[in-house]
Scaffold this motif. Structure first.
Motif, short mmCIF file in Angstrom:
data_model
loop_
_atom_site.label_atom_id
_atom_site.label_comp_id
_atom_site.label_asym_id
_atom_site.label_seq_id
_atom_site.Cartn_x
_atom_site.Cartn_y
_atom_site.Cartn_z
N UNK A 1 0.84 -1.19 0.00
CA UNK A 1 0.00 0.00 0.00
C UNK A 1 0.88 1.24 0.00
N UNK A 2 0.90 1.95 -1.16
CA UNK A 2 1.82 3.08 -1.34
C UNK A 2 1.58 4.20 -0.33
N UNK A 3 0.30 4.43 0.04
CA UNK A 3 -0.01 5.55 0.93
C UNK A 3 0.32 5.25 2.39
N UNK A 4 0.91 4.10 2.65
CA UNK A 4 1.25 3.75 4.03
C UNK A 4 2.35 4.66 4.57
N UNK B 1 2.32 7.77 4.84
CA UNK B 1 1.70 8.81 5.68
C UNK B 1 1.54 8.36 7.14
N UNK B 2 0.86 7.22 7.41
CA UNK B 2 0.76 6.79 8.81
C UNK B 2 2.10 6.39 9.42
N UNK B 3 3.03 5.91 8.59
CA UNK B 3 4.36 5.58 9.13
C UNK B 3 5.05 6.84 9.63
N UNK B 4 5.05 7.89 8.81
CA UNK B 4 5.65 9.18 9.22
C UNK B 4 4.93 9.71 10.45
N UNK B 5 3.61 9.63 10.44
CA UNK B 5 2.82 10.14 11.56
C UNK B 5 3.18 9.43 12.86
N UNK B 6 3.29 8.10 12.81
CA UNK B 6 3.61 7.34 14.03
C UNK B 6 4.99 7.69 14.56
N UNK B 7 5.94 7.94 13.65
CA UNK B 7 7.29 8.30 14.08
C UNK B 7 7.30 9.71 14.66
N UNK C 1 -1.48 0.76 7.92
CA UNK C 1 -1.14 1.80 8.91
C UNK C 1 0.31 1.74 9.39
N UNK C 2 1.08 0.75 8.95
CA UNK C 2 2.48 0.66 9.34
C UNK C 2 2.69 -0.16 10.60
N UNK C 3 3.92 -0.60 10.77
CA UNK C 3 4.26 -1.52 11.85
C UNK C 3 4.14 -0.88 13.24
N UNK C 4 4.60 0.36 13.37
CA UNK C 4 4.57 1.02 14.69
C UNK C 4 3.14 1.22 15.15
N UNK C 5 2.30 1.71 14.26
CA UNK C 5 0.89 1.89 14.61
C UNK C 5 0.23 0.57 14.98
N UNK D 1 -2.93 14.10 14.10
CA UNK D 1 -3.91 14.41 13.05
C UNK D 1 -3.71 13.50 11.84
N UNK D 2 -2.45 13.36 11.39
CA UNK D 2 -2.15 12.49 10.25
C UNK D 2 -2.52 11.03 10.55
N UNK D 3 -2.17 10.59 11.75
CA UNK D 3 -2.42 9.21 12.15
C UNK D 3 -3.91 8.92 12.27
N UNK D 4 -4.63 9.85 12.88
CA UNK D 4 -6.07 9.67 13.07
C UNK D 4 -6.78 9.54 11.73
N UNK D 5 -6.37 10.35 10.77
CA UNK D 5 -6.97 10.29 9.43
C UNK D 5 -6.75 8.92 8.79
N UNK D 6 -5.53 8.40 8.94
CA UNK D 6 -5.19 7.10 8.33
C UNK D 6 -5.95 5.96 8.99
N UNK D 7 -5.99 5.96 10.33
CA UNK D 7 -6.69 4.90 11.06
C UNK D 7 -8.19 4.98 10.79
N UNK D 8 -8.71 6.19 10.71
CA UNK D 8 -10.15 6.37 10.44
C UNK D 8 -10.50 5.82 9.06
N UNK D 9 -9.63 6.06 8.09
CA UNK D 9 -9.87 5.56 6.73
C UNK D 9 -9.97 4.04 6.71
N UNK D 10 -9.10 3.37 7.50
CA UNK D 10 -9.13 1.91 7.57
C UNK D 10 -10.41 1.44 8.27
N UNK D 11 -10.78 2.10 9.37
CA UNK D 11 -11.98 1.70 10.11
C UNK D 11 -13.25 1.93 9.30
N UNK D 12 -13.20 2.91 8.41
CA UNK D 12 -14.35 3.18 7.55
C UNK D 12 -14.47 2.09 6.48
#
Length: 640
Positions: free
Chosen positions: A61-64, A66-72, A215-219, A185-196
């Motif tokens: 997943x190419x857009x991953x 974003x959540x990887x950067x957010x988690x770091x 959502x990446x390994x750290x998340x 904010x970045x992380x919440x958007x990514x996790x919300x997209x998955x939950x939706x």
């Protein structure tokens, strides 16, 4: 006049240059003062992205990013508050920790095709018995995750720490808040997209690989830790009456009789059940260099009722999960192993219900009695006797322990001492991954696959086939089979996902898809009746969850708490996997890519409202099973 204008211009230019230089100097100073944070973000980002591509090279997943950067960023934000001298050491330590987690994750994935969880870590002591398996999964390249540590260690010692002014506290606080806010904010958007997209995925963690890719390994590990703690707290309290009733109603409906085929046909007969280590379906009736891989099993398949679309459904508990499902018709634990996590529960298991009919019950396995907590779980499930490692004469080792040849010969002697009717449950060992005891397996020409994992496996399963053939022939010769039902099945996959290309080559599959992988995750299962009655092939899509309900019908046992189905009465084709994948015999849903395939054509098909509803229903059933285990509901229901 012109001279005056030039002087003014020069002054303005000088001021602008001076101001720009000042900004640049401040920027450079800020970068210098936070170089450790910037380097940490870049290094961890590269490592986590690399891990993601390793577990999913064909579907990343190419857009991953974003959540990887957010988690770091969220991690980094807390370190902005520390003095730089201390901060550098803490970041260095965290870098090592994350690197070790990634190495553990990739090694775990190679074998289990899953991501390690907090609950799975509880089972780490069980790996002592399969150290050879673990070692064979580790690749030298895995330690590249630690390569930066080697180079950074001497640099950190020489790194000059900037002066820490107490007046900078406000600046640090602002930097902390800004970095944390951006990350959250970045992380919440990514996790919300998955939950939706998949509403229950975050809470159920039913498909951990897919979730990690999104959502990446750290998340993933952060959510897993949160779920583990919240679930532990939630499970310490009583389940609501409404939820209990909902599960009770589902069980009542699921366990309704669907027919009378074979009802009571096995009543009073002995049951001999054999679970074969790593016996995967692709070896049955297959040859290599003109030689049958499993000539003995092929022969017994033709003397029995054979199920050629029988899937394994194991999760983190692997072999123990196969035992658990086959004897209880409950799904594996959401994380970790049910044999370890739920050994204090009450079960309505096969052995326990047969005991109610005055059967003697015994389990046989030549490994350490405590491995997978069998010494606890076998009695809990109703086995009167457990013949473990200390009950056998360890006179010949093949693979992980006592050879299948010696194990089956000694088990036959013990079997003869059991008072009839009895239920004997045997688990073999020699064909265990990594199949490296090629000398013990004897001579078997695997041709071009010599020296490969697949080649070694073929040797291992050919050896086990010989021993099973001898054992079954002796049972027949000594007329034990005249009054016995024999069930034989494989426990789980033989070839890990990491070696899928070897399997595809053997199966002559080109341009493989995820469907080509999942449709090969079948294990043989046959039921042998006295006098070779009822022999033939049953093509019904079925699974390990269905074995107990099928036997319950044959032996006239009560059916109250089973989540599987009776294969001999009905043709629903329903097979649900712990990761949320499923098939109904017509469509196969692969959860980690969120893709549907037509079983007949192998082509991708779009999701329909009916398929979406079916997927949600099966996820709900997995949660029902989790609630039954987490809240020991069988004990509650029996009490009521």
């Amino acid at each position: 006049m012109n001279n005056i204008k030039l002087k003014i211009k020069d002054k303005i230019h000088f001021k602008i240059n001076d101001k720009t230089k000042s900004y640049i100097d401040k920027l450079m100073l800020s970068i210098k003062n936070n170089l450790d944070l910037i380097l940490f973000l870049i290094i961890i980002y590269v490592k986590v992205m690399h891990y993601g591509k390793q577990i999913s090279p064909d579907y990343f997943y190419a857009k991953v990013d974003r959540p990887i950067i957010a988690s770091i960023l969220i991690l980094v934000s807390f370190f902005t508050l520390f003095k730089q001298s201390r901060r550098i050491k803490l970041l260095f330590t965290l870098d090592i920790l994350i690197s070790l987690i990634l190495i553990a994750d990739i090694v775990y994935f190679r074998y289990y095709k899953d991501v390690i969880t907090v609950s799975a870590v509880k089972n780490v002591k069980l790996l002592t018995g399969v150290s050879a398996s673990v070692k064979s999964l580790i690749n030298v390249k895995d330690f590249l995750y630690l390569i930066d540590i080697v180079f950074l260690a001497p640099i950190i010692k020489k790194f000059k720490v900037a002066n820490n002014n107490k007046k900078m506290f406000l600046r640090k606080a602002c930097m902390f808040m800004a970095t944390l806010l951006i990350g959250v904010v970045m992380d919440t958007q990514s996790v919300y997209a998955v939950s939706k997209e998949q509403p229950t995925l975050i809470s159920s963690m039913s498909d951990r690989v897919y979730l990690t890719k999104m959502i990446g390994n750290i998340n993933f590990h952060a959510i897993d830790a949160y779920n583990f703690v919240s679930t532990s707290i939630k499970n310490s309290s009583k389940l609501s009456t409404a939820r209990e009733q909902e599960i009770k109603d589902f069980l009542a409906k699921n366990n309704e009789s669907t027919g009378t085929n074979f009802t009571g046909t096995a009543e009073g007969k002995n049951l001999i059940m054999i679970q074969v280590e790593a016996l995967q379906g692709f070896v049955i009736n297959q040859k290599i260099n003109g030689q049958e891989i499993t000539p003995n099993l092929n022969r017994w398949v033709n003397k029995s009722m054979y199920f050629d679309n029988y899937f394994y459904q194991v999760a983190g508990g692997n072999t123990s999960d196969a035992e658990f499902m086959s004897n209880n018709s409950l799904y594996p634990a959401e994380s970790g192993a049910a044999y370890y996590s739920y050994s204090g529960n009450t079960y309505s298991s096969l052995a326990k219900e047969l005991k109610e009919k005055q059967y003697n019950t015994a389990a046989f396995h030549a490994n350490n009695e405590g491995f997978w907590n069998r010494n606890v779980m076998y009695p809990v499930q109703g086995f009167d006797k457990f013949y473990g490692q200390h009950s056998f004469n360890i006179d010949e080792n093949v693979g992980l322990g006592l050879s299948d040849k010696s194990f089956l010969n000694q088990s036959l002697d013990k079997l003869k001492t059991l008072k009839q009717p009895y239920y004997s449950f045997l688990v073999t060992l020699s064909s265990h991954y990594p199949y490296d005891d090629t000398k013990g397996y004897g001579d078997f020409n695997v041709g071009e696959y010599e020296g490969t994992l697949l080649g070694n496996y073929l040797k291992g399963i050919h050896y086990t086939d010989q021993q099973l053939g001898t054992f079954l022939d002796k049972l027949e010769k000594e007329k034990i089979l005249d009054n016995s039902i024999v069930v034989l099945y494989g426990d789980h996959f033989a070839i890990p996902k990491d070696n899928e290309q070897e399997l595809y080559k053997f199966e002559k599959i080109n341009n493989a898809t995820d469907y080509d992988w999942v449709k090969n995750q079948k294990v043989p299962m046959f039921i042998h009746f006295p006098g070779d009655e009822n022999k033939g092939v049953n093509h019904t899509y079925s699974s390990q969850m269905d074995l107990y309900p099928t036997l319950a019908n044959m032996f006239n046992l009560p059916r109250q708490y089973m989540l599987g189905k009776d294969i001999l009465n009905g043709n629903s084709g329903k097979v649900v996997f712990r990761n949320g994948s499923f098939t109904n015999g017509k469509v196969f849903y692969v959860s980690w890519t969120n893709t549907y395939y037509d079983v007949k054509t192998g082509e991708k098909i779009p999701e329909t409202e009916a398929l979406k509803a079916e997927k949600e229903q099966y996820l709900k059933e997995l949660q029902y099973s989790d609630d039954i285990l987490n809240h020991n509901l069988i004990k509650t229901f029996k009490g009521k």
